[in-house]
Design a protein around this motif. Structure first.
Motif, PDB file in Angstrom:
ATOM      1  N   THR A  72       0.905  -1.050  -0.104  1.00 20.56           N
ATOM      2  CA  THR A  72       0.055  -0.014  -0.076  1.00 20.56           C
ATOM      3  C   THR A  72       1.064   1.103   0.048  1.00 20.56           C
ATOM      4  O   THR A  72       2.052   1.229   0.347  1.00 20.56           O
ATOM      5  CB  THR A  72      -0.845   0.079   1.159  1.00 20.56           C
ATOM      6  OG1 THR A  72      -0.049   0.195   2.639  1.00 20.56           O
ATOM      7  CG2 THR A  72      -1.757  -1.251   1.307  1.00 20.56           C
ATOM      8  N   ARG A  91      -4.946  12.374  -0.915  1.00 18.97           N
ATOM      9  CA  ARG A  91      -6.110  11.263  -0.930  1.00 18.97           C
ATOM     10  C   ARG A  91      -6.050  10.561  -1.997  1.00 18.97           C
ATOM     11  O   ARG A  91      -6.230   9.335  -2.121  1.00 18.97           O
ATOM     12  CB  ARG A  91      -7.259  11.759  -0.263  1.00 18.97           C
ATOM     13  CG  ARG A  91      -7.332  12.314   1.265  1.00 18.97           C
ATOM     14  CD  ARG A  91      -8.828  12.633   1.496  1.00 18.97           C
ATOM     15  NE  ARG A  91      -8.769  13.354   2.973  1.00 18.97           N
ATOM     16  CZ  ARG A  91      -9.130  14.571   3.005  1.00 18.97           C
ATOM     17  NH1 ARG A  91      -9.681  15.292   1.971  1.00 18.97           N
ATOM     18  NH2 ARG A  91      -9.145  15.122   4.214  1.00 18.97           N
ATOM     19  N   LEU A  98      -3.871   1.911  -3.702  1.00 19.21           N
ATOM     20  CA  LEU A  98      -4.753   0.818  -3.191  1.00 19.21           C
ATOM     21  C   LEU A  98      -5.651   0.315  -4.305  1.00 19.21           C
ATOM     22  O   LEU A  98      -5.643  -1.005  -4.649  1.00 19.21           O
ATOM     23  CB  LEU A  98      -5.879   1.485  -2.365  1.00 19.21           C
ATOM     24  CG  LEU A  98      -5.334   2.085  -1.016  1.00 19.21           C
ATOM     25  CD1 LEU A  98      -6.368   2.212  -0.119  1.00 19.21           C
ATOM     26  CD2 LEU A  98      -4.333   0.890  -0.186  1.00 19.21           C
ATOM     27  N   LEU A 142      -3.114   8.307   8.923  1.00 19.19           N
ATOM     28  CA  LEU A 142      -3.620   7.520   7.761  1.00 19.19           C
ATOM     29  C   LEU A 142      -5.070   7.205   8.280  1.00 19.19           C
ATOM     30  O   LEU A 142      -6.077   7.306   7.498  1.00 19.19           O
ATOM     31  CB  LEU A 142      -3.084   6.289   7.823  1.00 19.19           C
ATOM     32  CG  LEU A 142      -1.641   6.416   7.275  1.00 19.19           C
ATOM     33  CD1 LEU A 142      -0.784   4.695   7.582  1.00 19.19           C
ATOM     34  CD2 LEU A 142      -1.640   6.444   5.748  1.00 19.19           C
ATOM     35  N   PHE A 146      -6.897   9.279   5.386  1.00 20.89           N
ATOM     36  CA  PHE A 146      -7.055   8.498   4.471  1.00 20.89           C
ATOM     37  C   PHE A 146      -8.055   7.202   4.578  1.00 20.89           C
ATOM     38  O   PHE A 146      -8.245   6.235   3.766  1.00 20.89           O
ATOM     39  CB  PHE A 146      -5.854   8.087   4.063  1.00 20.89           C
ATOM     40  CG  PHE A 146      -4.781   8.829   3.621  1.00 20.89           C
ATOM     41  CD1 PHE A 146      -4.694   9.412   2.640  1.00 20.89           C
ATOM     42  CD2 PHE A 146      -3.739   9.420   4.772  1.00 20.89           C
ATOM     43  CE1 PHE A 146      -3.651  10.295   2.060  1.00 20.89           C
ATOM     44  CE2 PHE A 146      -2.977  10.636   4.257  1.00 20.89           C
ATOM     45  CZ  PHE A 146      -2.932  10.805   3.006  1.00 20.89           C
ATOM     46  N   ASN A 147      -8.708   7.237   5.868  1.00 19.03           N
ATOM     47  CA  ASN A 147      -9.436   6.331   6.365  1.00 19.03           C
ATOM     48  C   ASN A 147      -8.956   5.018   6.047  1.00 19.03           C
ATOM     49  O   ASN A 147      -9.528   3.954   5.660  1.00 19.03           O
ATOM     50  CB  ASN A 147     -10.815   6.224   5.406  1.00 19.03           C
ATOM     51  CG  ASN A 147     -12.009   5.179   6.022  1.00 19.03           C
ATOM     52  OD1 ASN A 147     -11.879   4.985   7.292  1.00 19.03           O
ATOM     53  ND2 ASN A 147     -12.832   4.814   5.202  1.00 19.03           N
ATOM     54  N   HIS A 148      -7.719   4.845   6.600  1.00 21.56           N
ATOM     55  CA  HIS A 148      -6.848   3.583   6.431  1.00 21.56           C
ATOM     56  C   HIS A 148      -6.415   3.113   7.701  1.00 21.56           C
ATOM     57  O   HIS A 148      -5.568   4.045   8.366  1.00 21.56           O
ATOM     58  CB  HIS A 148      -5.772   3.750   5.085  1.00 21.56           C
ATOM     59  CG  HIS A 148      -4.875   2.469   5.104  1.00 21.56           C
ATOM     60  ND1 HIS A 148      -5.394   1.921   3.911  1.00 21.56           N
ATOM     61  CD2 HIS A 148      -3.581   2.339   5.501  1.00 21.56           C
ATOM     62  CE1 HIS A 148      -4.425   1.027   4.053  1.00 21.56           C
ATOM     63  NE2 HIS A 148      -3.479   0.933   4.684  1.00 21.56           N
ATOM     64  N   GLN A 149      -6.538   1.794   7.966  1.00 18.49           N
ATOM     65  CA  GLN A 149      -5.986   1.564   9.581  1.00 18.49           C
ATOM     66  C   GLN A 149      -4.913   0.710   9.356  1.00 18.49           C
ATOM     67  O   GLN A 149      -4.740  -0.314   8.635  1.00 18.49           O
ATOM     68  CB  GLN A 149      -7.135   0.623   9.969  1.00 18.49           C
ATOM     69  CG  GLN A 149      -8.512   1.348   9.841  1.00 18.49           C
ATOM     70  CD  GLN A 149      -8.705   2.479  10.731  1.00 18.49           C
ATOM     71  OE1 GLN A 149      -8.249   2.710  12.140  1.00 18.49           O
ATOM     72  NE2 GLN A 149      -9.344   3.546  10.092  1.00 18.49           N
ATOM     73  N   ASP A 173       0.501  -3.176   8.417  1.00 19.53           N
ATOM     74  CA  ASP A 173      -0.630  -2.879   7.373  1.00 19.53           C
ATOM     75  C   ASP A 173      -1.094  -4.294   7.001  1.00 19.53           C
ATOM     76  O   ASP A 173      -0.181  -4.970   6.053  1.00 19.53           O
ATOM     77  CB  ASP A 173      -0.095  -1.943   6.186  1.00 19.53           C
ATOM     78  CG  ASP A 173      -1.292  -1.607   5.329  1.00 19.53           C
ATOM     79  OD1 ASP A 173      -2.201  -2.116   5.516  1.00 19.53           O
ATOM     80  OD2 ASP A 173      -0.991  -0.408   4.991  1.00 19.53           O
ATOM     81  N   ARG A 175      -3.216  -4.868   4.609  1.00 16.43           N
ATOM     82  CA  ARG A 175      -3.661  -4.755   3.317  1.00 16.43           C
ATOM     83  C   ARG A 175      -2.744  -5.313   2.385  1.00 16.43           C
ATOM     84  O   ARG A 175      -3.152  -5.524   1.105  1.00 16.43           O
ATOM     85  CB  ARG A 175      -4.261  -3.120   2.974  1.00 16.43           C
ATOM     86  CG  ARG A 175      -4.762  -3.160   1.603  1.00 16.43           C
ATOM     87  CD  ARG A 175      -6.182  -3.567   1.304  1.00 16.43           C
ATOM     88  NE  ARG A 175      -6.644  -3.486   0.119  1.00 16.43           N
ATOM     89  CZ  ARG A 175      -6.274  -3.975  -1.105  1.00 16.43           C
ATOM     90  NH1 ARG A 175      -5.425  -5.034  -0.984  1.00 16.43           N
ATOM     91  NH2 ARG A 175      -6.746  -3.635  -2.098  1.00 16.43           N
TER      92      ARG A 175
END
Length: 324
Positions: A72, A91, A98, A142, A146-149, A173, A175
């Protein structure tokens, strides 16, 4: 020491097909790595006639020799993206990274490419205590922008993810993913040729000249007329594309791989088989454990030349780093 990429030895052999050079095509693609093959497949599926040329073999550059990490984000950290481009554009850029993973997964699925693809997540290891504090700020940014956990693992618990005490906590991460670079490369080549792409290995392009609304491309001692040219040469760009060559600076990086480890040792080193890199400027990066349980370890070393002796010297530097 075997000086061939371990990925080549653990993938089905690729057989080069010899064919007559074309006189005219809609699109010439220069470079038969991931980018060139993917571009060729896309335009061929849209109905164009396509020829791909590479002065080396299939994936002769980084595509057959990388760490197999599908990550990512981008090279700049999230905070740097916001500072340089503003929140909205940052963003958009992060979302594109992604979407790139989603595109890769669609290609693997649609073309049934068996490349050991696995959503294992990545680990970034803090080389200094201050780096772990930067990870805390990164995690918050993040999530907010970016709504990324992502998850943080303190040093006291990091052995649940990585069997090393050299680091000061981890950022995880989930993802990110891993794949077998050469199996994916061969699958992409098969998909491109199935779409009608003509692939010419060991045929260098020596000149590209614009003529009217198209181009004349000199390759293999023949001039090919093309409507469009797509240059996918990256750090291997040469004098055939002087304007692009001036804008690309190649940077070397080397990778070593162990012999296959026992299942118990492999599970102890990276228990969840994630891909790993650290936070140093001249970083180390670890591929996931390969399907046959080799530890693949890479990083920046000495690049004065690419002679056999310098290759062995670089391998020795990396081996010391891997053991540390």
């Amino acid at each position: 020491m075997n000086e061939r990429p371990c990925w080549v030895d653990t993938a089905p052999a690729w057989t080069e097909e010899r064919r007559e050079l074309p006189e005219r095509v809609d699109v010439v693609v220069i470079g038969a790595g991931y980018t060139g093959l993917s571009a060729a497949r896309t335009v061929a599926r849209d109905g164009a006639s396509v020829a791909v040329f590479d002065k080396q073999g299939l994936g002769g550059g980084a595509s057959a020799r990388n760490g197999g990490q599908v990550l990512t984000g981008l090279k700049p950290r999230a905070a740097d993206l916001v500072e340089r481009f503003g929140r909205q554009h940052a963003r958009t850029l992060f979302a594109a990274s992604l979407e790139a993973i989603s595109v890769l997964e669609r290609v693997i699925r649609d073309e049934a490419i068996a490349c050991d693809y696995e959503r294992v997540g990545h680990i970034e290891a803090a080389a200094k205590p201050s780096h772990f504090e930067h990870f805390r700020a990164e995690q918050e940014l993040l999530a907010r922008e970016f709504n990324h956990q992502v998850e943080l693992v303190p040093r006291s618990l990091q052995d649940t993810e990585l069997a090393s005490d050299r680091y000061h906590g981890l950022l995880v991460d989930p993802r990110s993913a891993a794949l077998h670079p050469v199996k994916y490369l061969h699958g992409l080549a098969r998909a491109a040729t199935a779409a009608g792409v003509r692939l010419y290995e060991h045929v260098p392009v020596t000149r590209v000249v614009r003529q009217g609304v198209g181009f004349e491309v000199r390759a293999g001692g023949r001039t090919i007329v093309a409507r469009d040219v797509i240059a996918c040469t990256n750090g291997y760009t040469d004098r055939a594309l002087p304007a692009l060559r001036r804008r690309v600076v190649p940077v070397g990086s080397c990778v070593i791989a162990t012999e296959p480890l026992t299942r118990e040792l492999a599970a102890a080193i990276i228990p969840r088989r994630r891909v790993v890199f650290d936070s140093k400027h001249f970083l180390y990066y670890f591929c996931r454990l390969s399907p046959d349980n080799r530890l693949v370890f890479g990083g920046r070393v000495r690049f004065a030349s690419s002679t056999p002796s310098s290759t062995r010297e670089s391998a020795a530097v990396l081996q010391r780093g891997m053991l540390q």
